[in-house]
Design an enzyme around this catalytic site. Structure first.
Site, mmCIF file in Angstrom:
data_model
loop_
_atom_site.group_PDB
_atom_site.id
_atom_site.type_symbol
_atom_site.label_atom_id
_atom_site.label_comp_id
_atom_site.label_asym_id
_atom_site.label_seq_id
_atom_site.Cartn_x
_atom_site.Cartn_y
_atom_site.Cartn_z
ATOM 1 N N THR A 45 137.420 89.273 73.711
ATOM 2 C CA THR A 45 136.078 89.803 73.927
ATOM 3 C C THR A 45 135.947 90.382 75.333
ATOM 4 O O THR A 45 135.349 91.445 75.535
ATOM 5 C CB THR A 45 135.037 88.675 73.733
ATOM 6 N N HIS A 48 137.456 93.730 75.536
ATOM 7 C CA HIS A 48 136.570 94.761 74.972
ATOM 8 C C HIS A 48 135.465 95.128 75.965
ATOM 9 O O HIS A 48 135.084 96.296 76.068
ATOM 10 C CB HIS A 48 135.945 94.282 73.663
ATOM 11 N N HIS A 68 133.526 83.686 79.345
ATOM 12 C CA HIS A 68 132.868 82.553 78.677
ATOM 13 C C HIS A 68 133.777 81.340 78.518
ATOM 14 O O HIS A 68 133.323 80.283 78.118
ATOM 15 C CB HIS A 68 132.339 82.987 77.309
ATOM 16 N N GLU A 69 135.085 81.484 78.803
ATOM 17 C CA GLU A 69 136.015 80.362 78.632
ATOM 18 C C GLU A 69 136.219 79.705 79.997
ATOM 19 O O GLU A 69 136.760 80.349 80.898
ATOM 20 C CB GLU A 69 137.351 80.875 78.083
ATOM 21 N N CYS A 98 119.706 77.729 69.423
ATOM 22 C CA CYS A 98 118.273 77.612 69.723
ATOM 23 C C CYS A 98 117.734 76.215 69.471
ATOM 24 O O CYS A 98 116.720 75.834 70.035
ATOM 25 C CB CYS A 98 117.487 78.644 68.911
ATOM 26 N N CYS A 101 116.108 76.777 64.631
ATOM 27 C CA CYS A 101 116.215 77.487 63.348
ATOM 28 C C CYS A 101 116.759 76.562 62.252
ATOM 29 O O CYS A 101 117.163 75.426 62.504
ATOM 30 C CB CYS A 101 117.106 78.716 63.490
ATOM 31 N N CYS A 104 120.416 75.420 62.877
ATOM 32 C CA CYS A 104 120.488 74.376 63.902
ATOM 33 C C CYS A 104 119.991 73.045 63.358
ATOM 34 O O CYS A 104 120.561 71.992 63.643
ATOM 35 C CB CYS A 104 119.680 74.775 65.135
ATOM 36 N N GLY A 268 140.073 86.221 62.018
ATOM 37 C CA GLY A 268 140.281 87.528 62.678
ATOM 38 C C GLY A 268 139.188 88.506 62.278
ATOM 39 O O GLY A 268 138.799 88.567 61.113
ATOM 40 N N ILE A 292 134.985 81.948 59.367
ATOM 41 C CA ILE A 292 134.997 81.016 60.504
ATOM 42 C C ILE A 292 134.405 81.708 61.727
ATOM 43 O O ILE A 292 134.920 82.722 62.188
ATOM 44 C CB ILE A 292 136.438 80.570 60.842
HETATM 45 ZN ZN LIG Z 1 136.811 83.577 73.963
HETATM 46 ZN ZN LIG Z 2 119.299 78.043 65.925
#
Ligand SMILES: [Zn+2]
Ligand SMILES: [Zn+2]
Length: 349
Positions: A45, A48, A68-69, A98, A101, A104, A268, A292
């Site tokens: 990501t 990209h 983010h990792e 959140c 929802c 969640c 993928g 997934i």
């Molecule tokens: Zn990642």
């Molecule tokens: Zn949520």
């Protein structure tokens, strides 16, 4: 206490590349923690976002600190930050759910309807410090070093993919020899798969899949995985296939090598629609296809803990390069260079 200024990797121009800037250390707002980064890693990501393209143009706000990792240490808390504490050694679940929802409410926080992604929709971890909602923090086991703990995002993708297919005692094909495919081979082994086939395009990566626990590997550039796996399974096919590439031919091969009644996990991401023979390939074979997305929050993290803390799967060989955060551009260009045999790239401030 945190410093006042910090180094951050920022996407400023809506074009190729990024900028390293000195910016103010952010302050944690209500429900947030301020974390000092100990290690972080580059994801597809992030590539990209760096390269820029149609997806990034549509999704990415600028300016943005991406990434983010990560693994880090909580240094400050905003009001109402739950049970997080200063000094906690943490990683981040990047799917910021959140908690309101229907998903969640029913234990499916990884597919939250209003999900925001850390380092994609708002500032992330390619910086000396970052803020994040404290509910997304996972407290790391101290036996897991930061350079490994930061990998729990992709390692968690692999763990969730494998555990969704209950591989114990089964024959498994891992389709794709990228970092997550390699991790998946090791995790399938640790989860008790009977026989593991690894499919990919790069001999060095396939060799690593073998090192991680694949029994047989097939370079699909030179060999036909469908006839070979059929022959190796007495014409039955495998019980489980884990599709990690998103490439249309690979998805179709992953279906073709499955036995009747088999199960396939799709991780993928294809670039667009994929055509397949649903009638012959899926319906008449009675297959189960499973999408997934991310990792289960925090069930997958619980599953990863013993794998990593007890080194039942050691992800470190997949990490081919380590850089200082200040050398981010060099790190990213290394990751993008087709002439460099790179795997996971880890950075530290
Ligand atoms: Zn990642
Ligand atoms: Zn949520």
């Amino acid at each position: 206490m945190a410093k006042k200024k910090m180094l951050a990797v920022m996407k400023t121009a809506r074009a190729y590349g990024c900028e390293l800037r000195e910016v103010d250390v952010p302050r944690p707002g209500p429900g947030e923690a301020l974390v000092r980064t100990l290690a972080c890693s580059i994801c597809g990501t992030d590539k990209h976002i760096y390269k820029w393209g149609a997806w990034a143009e549509k999704r990415i706000p600028t300016p943005l600190i991406f990434g983010h990792e990560c693994a880090g240490e909580v240094v400050e808390l905003g009001p109402d930050a739950g049970d997080a504490a200063v000094g906690d050694y943490v990683s981040v679940e990047c799917h910021v759910f959140c908690n309101r929802c229907r998903q969640c409410a029913s234990g499916l926080r990884h597919i939250c309807r209003d999900v925001k992604i850390f380092g994609v929709d708002f500032n992330g971890c390619f910086a000396e410090y970052f803020t994040v909602p404290a509910r997304c923090l996972w407290k790391n086991d101290p036996r897991i070093e930061p350079e490994v703990a930061c990998l729990q995002d992709p390692f968690g993708n692999a763990t969730f993919t494998v555990s969704s297919c209950e591989v114990s005692g089964k024959t498994v094909a891992v389709v794709g020899d990228g970092p997550i495919g390699i991790y998946a081979a090791g995790i399938a082994r640790a989860f008790g798969a009977r026989r593991i086939f690894g499919l990919g395009l790069v001999d060095s990566k396939l060799a690593m899949m073998k090192q991680f626990g694949a029994d047989e590997v097939i370079n699909v550039k030179r060999r036909d995985p469908v006839s070979e796996i059929m022959a190796a399974t007495k014409g039955e096919g495998v019980d489980v296939s884990l599709e990690m590439t998103g490439a249309a031919p690979a998805i179709n091969q992953a279906i073709a090598i499955l036995r009747r009644g088999g199960k396939m996990a799709l991780f993928g991401l294809p670039d667009g629609p994929v055509s397949m023979d649903i009638a012959e390939g899926v319906i008449f074979k009675g297959l189960t296809l499973l999408g997934i997305n991310g990792r289960e929050v925090f069930n997958t993290w619980e599953e990863m803990l013993p794998l990593l803390a007890e080194k039942r799967v050691d992800p470190r060989p997949v990490t081919t390069h380590k850089f200082k955060l200040a050398d981010f551009v060099k790190a990213m260009e290394t990751g993008l260079d087709p002439n460099v045999d790179s795997g996971k790239i880890v950075l530290a401030p």
